[in-house]
Motif scaffolding. Structure first.
Motif, mmCIF file in Angstrom:
data_model
loop_
_atom_site.group_PDB
_atom_site.id
_atom_site.type_symbol
_atom_site.label_atom_id
_atom_site.label_comp_id
_atom_site.label_asym_id
_atom_site.label_seq_id
_atom_site.Cartn_x
_atom_site.Cartn_y
_atom_site.Cartn_z
ATOM 1 N N UNK A 183 52.631 48.902 43.426
ATOM 2 C CA UNK A 183 51.511 48.975 44.374
ATOM 3 C C UNK A 183 51.109 47.620 44.927
ATOM 4 N N UNK A 184 50.997 46.610 44.075
ATOM 5 C CA UNK A 184 50.473 45.302 44.482
ATOM 6 C C UNK A 184 51.558 44.500 45.188
ATOM 7 N N UNK A 185 51.617 44.648 46.506
ATOM 8 C CA UNK A 185 52.589 43.907 47.305
ATOM 9 C C UNK A 185 51.983 43.676 48.692
ATOM 10 N N UNK A 186 52.385 42.559 49.303
ATOM 11 C CA UNK A 186 51.857 42.250 50.637
ATOM 12 C C UNK A 186 50.370 42.012 50.587
ATOM 13 N N UNK A 187 49.623 42.768 51.389
ATOM 14 C CA UNK A 187 48.160 42.679 51.380
ATOM 15 C C UNK A 187 47.613 44.064 51.051
ATOM 16 N N UNK A 188 47.074 44.231 49.849
ATOM 17 C CA UNK A 188 46.544 45.528 49.431
ATOM 18 C C UNK A 188 45.168 45.741 50.055
ATOM 19 N N UNK A 189 44.806 47.010 50.245
ATOM 20 C CA UNK A 189 43.474 47.286 50.785
ATOM 21 C C UNK A 189 42.453 47.267 49.652
ATOM 22 N N UNK A 190 41.180 47.289 50.011
ATOM 23 C CA UNK A 190 40.114 47.141 49.020
ATOM 24 C C UNK A 190 40.090 48.269 47.998
ATOM 25 N N UNK A 191 40.188 49.552 48.400
ATOM 26 C CA UNK A 191 40.191 50.619 47.386
ATOM 27 C C UNK A 191 41.343 50.486 46.393
ATOM 28 N N UNK A 192 42.526 50.074 46.894
ATOM 29 C CA UNK A 192 43.667 49.901 45.994
ATOM 30 C C UNK A 192 43.419 48.759 45.017
ATOM 31 N N UNK A 193 42.904 47.640 45.539
ATOM 32 C CA UNK A 193 42.606 46.482 44.688
ATOM 33 C C UNK A 193 41.617 46.855 43.597
ATOM 34 N N UNK A 194 40.548 47.546 43.971
ATOM 35 C CA UNK A 194 39.502 47.895 43.008
ATOM 36 C C UNK A 194 40.025 48.861 41.949
ATOM 37 N N UNK A 195 40.988 49.714 42.330
ATOM 38 C CA UNK A 195 41.489 50.718 41.394
ATOM 39 C C UNK A 195 42.554 50.183 40.457
ATOM 40 N N UNK A 196 43.185 49.087 40.819
ATOM 41 C CA UNK A 196 44.231 48.521 39.969
ATOM 42 C C UNK A 196 43.650 48.072 38.622
ATOM 43 N N UNK A 197 44.398 48.187 37.537
ATOM 44 C CA UNK A 197 43.915 47.666 36.241
ATOM 45 C C UNK A 197 44.019 46.137 36.230
ATOM 46 N N UNK A 198 42.916 45.474 35.922
ATOM 47 C CA UNK A 198 42.854 44.011 36.000
ATOM 48 C C UNK A 198 42.762 43.390 34.612
ATOM 49 N N UNK A 199 43.338 42.202 34.488
ATOM 50 C CA UNK A 199 43.127 41.343 33.324
ATOM 51 C C UNK A 199 42.438 40.080 33.828
ATOM 52 N N UNK A 200 41.447 39.615 33.094
ATOM 53 C CA UNK A 200 40.669 38.444 33.514
ATOM 54 C C UNK A 200 40.541 37.469 32.360
ATOM 55 N N UNK A 201 40.271 36.224 32.694
ATOM 56 C CA UNK A 201 40.017 35.188 31.685
ATOM 57 C C UNK A 201 38.534 34.887 31.678
ATOM 58 N N UNK A 202 37.963 34.758 30.506
ATOM 59 C CA UNK A 202 36.538 34.480 30.388
ATOM 60 C C UNK A 202 36.322 33.448 29.312
ATOM 61 N N UNK A 203 35.329 32.595 29.531
ATOM 62 C CA UNK A 203 35.010 31.558 28.548
ATOM 63 C C UNK A 203 33.554 31.151 28.742
ATOM 64 N N UNK A 204 32.958 30.401 27.772
ATOM 65 C CA UNK A 204 31.575 29.940 27.927
ATOM 66 C C UNK A 204 31.391 29.144 29.210
ATOM 67 N N UNK A 205 30.278 29.342 29.871
ATOM 68 C CA UNK A 205 30.038 28.723 31.158
ATOM 69 C C UNK A 205 29.169 27.477 31.040
ATOM 70 N N UNK A 206 29.435 26.504 31.889
ATOM 71 C CA UNK A 206 28.671 25.255 31.902
ATOM 72 C C UNK A 206 28.544 24.774 33.334
ATOM 73 N N UNK A 207 27.429 25.127 33.969
ATOM 74 C CA UNK A 207 27.183 24.680 35.340
ATOM 75 C C UNK A 207 28.348 25.020 36.276
ATOM 76 N N UNK A 208 28.916 26.203 36.101
ATOM 77 C CA UNK A 208 30.018 26.623 36.951
ATOM 78 C C UNK A 208 31.361 26.091 36.513
ATOM 79 N N UNK A 209 31.397 25.209 35.512
ATOM 80 C CA UNK A 209 32.665 24.595 35.089
ATOM 81 C C UNK A 209 33.364 25.489 34.083
ATOM 82 N N UNK A 210 34.021 26.534 34.594
ATOM 83 C CA UNK A 210 34.729 27.452 33.725
ATOM 84 C C UNK A 210 35.817 28.145 34.513
#
Length: 315
Positions: A183-210
């Motif tokens: 599915x994720x090829x070229x330029x995906x539309x917004x509904x497709x992007x939102x429906x895709x399963x995502x992995x994200x990175x998260x860490x403690x925040x410091x004044x936006x420096x994360x």
């Protein structure tokens, strides 16, 4: 603490002990007898409620607290020298064995570390660099001298007035998916992007420096993603994506770097995100310290030489 009760000579002894990591060598460095330096170490241990130096095998090593205070004590010694003789100690990178401490992110390390290593090997073969995580403590660590430099997403309005800041480079965001993703090829539309399963990175925040700055920008656009996995390190994202149908939103340079070595491809996001600016910050109090000024020049000079990985053709 009543500063009038502190013997300034203890600061000199402390600096020698931190630098030499030996009572005998520290005593020789400042012209004291070994018993006198041993007595100074005893007093310092009482003041800090920490052993500072501990025996490891046949050698002495610094405790974690002593390691953390080493750059701060070095900065105090520079200030004392400047105060009483009106001059700034010279710095010769070719002969110095100074250890610089830089707080930064995995993303910056990936892009800048090869150039910094090459520059250090050529200009300061005896110098050392200790990399620390850019977290919620970074601003305070800059202000008290525990670190020499911070590099990352550092918004100007999020820094105290006694810190200086200089922009280094910009980057934008793109989607990242495995090369054979259906599915994720070229330029995906917004509904497709939102429906895709995502992995994200998260860490403690410091004044936006994360590393999670993309999450903030996406949330500000009102886009709700289906996050099914969160990892603590941004460099894990490409490996997770390459082995699954999960997608990630990453800085373009990061996506390109891993697309050259893993079966990945980037894709255009269905919305515009503002670019991120990578900057460095330092303490204005030590701005004119020759060693730290040299380090900032080294970082600035390394930016134009960051290797741009080859672009993989989008499918």
């Amino acid at each position: 603490m009543n500063l009038s009760a502190i013997d300034v000579n203890l600061v000199i002894a402390l600096d020698a002990l931190l630098q030499e990591r030996s009572v005998t060598l520290a005593a020789r460095r400042v012209g004291l007898s070994q018993p006198a330096m041993s007595h100074a170490l005893t007093r310092l241990r009482e003041l800090f409620s920490d052993p500072l130096l501990i025996r490891v095998g046949r050698q002495m090593a610094l405790t974690s607290r002593a390691e953390a205070m080493t750059p701060q004590v070095a900065a105090i010694m520079l200030d004392l020298a400047s105060l009483f003789d009106g001059t700034t100690p010279a710095f010769d990178p070719a002969t110095s064995d100074r250890a610089f401490r830089i707080a930064t992110t995995e993303y910056v390390e990936l892009l800048l570390l090869p150039q910094l290593n090459a520059a250090l090997a050529q200009g300061g073969p005896r110098l050392a660099v200790h990399l620390l995580p850019l977290d919620a403590r970074a601003v305070d660590a800059l202000r008290n001298g525990e670190i020499d430099l911070a590099i990352g997403v550092l918004p100007p309005d999020g820094l105290p007035s006694d810190l200086r800041r200089a922009a280094l480079f910009e980057d934008r965001f793109a989607g990242l998916a495995r090369a054979s993703h259906p599915t994720a090829r070229g330029r995906v539309d917004l509904p497709t992007y939102a429906a895709l399963p995502h992995v994200a990175a998260s860490r403690p925040r410091a004044n936006g420096a994360h590393e999670g700055v993309a999450d903030d920008l996406i949330a500000a656009r009102g886009v709700a993603r289906r996050e099914v996995m969160v990892v603590p390190n941004v460099l894990l994202l490409p490996h997770v994506v390459a082995a699954s149908d999960l997608v990630a939103t990453v800085a373009t340079r990061l996506g390109r770097a891993f697309s050259s070595v893993l079966p990945l491809r980037t894709f255009d996001l269905p919305f515009e995100l503002p670019p991120i600016e990578i900057a460095m910050a330092w303490n204005s109090r030590t701005e004119h310290d020759p060693a730290r000024a040299w380090l900032r020049r080294l970082v600035t000079d390394a930016v134009p030489h960051m290797r741009e990985p080859p672009r993989r053709k989008r499918v």
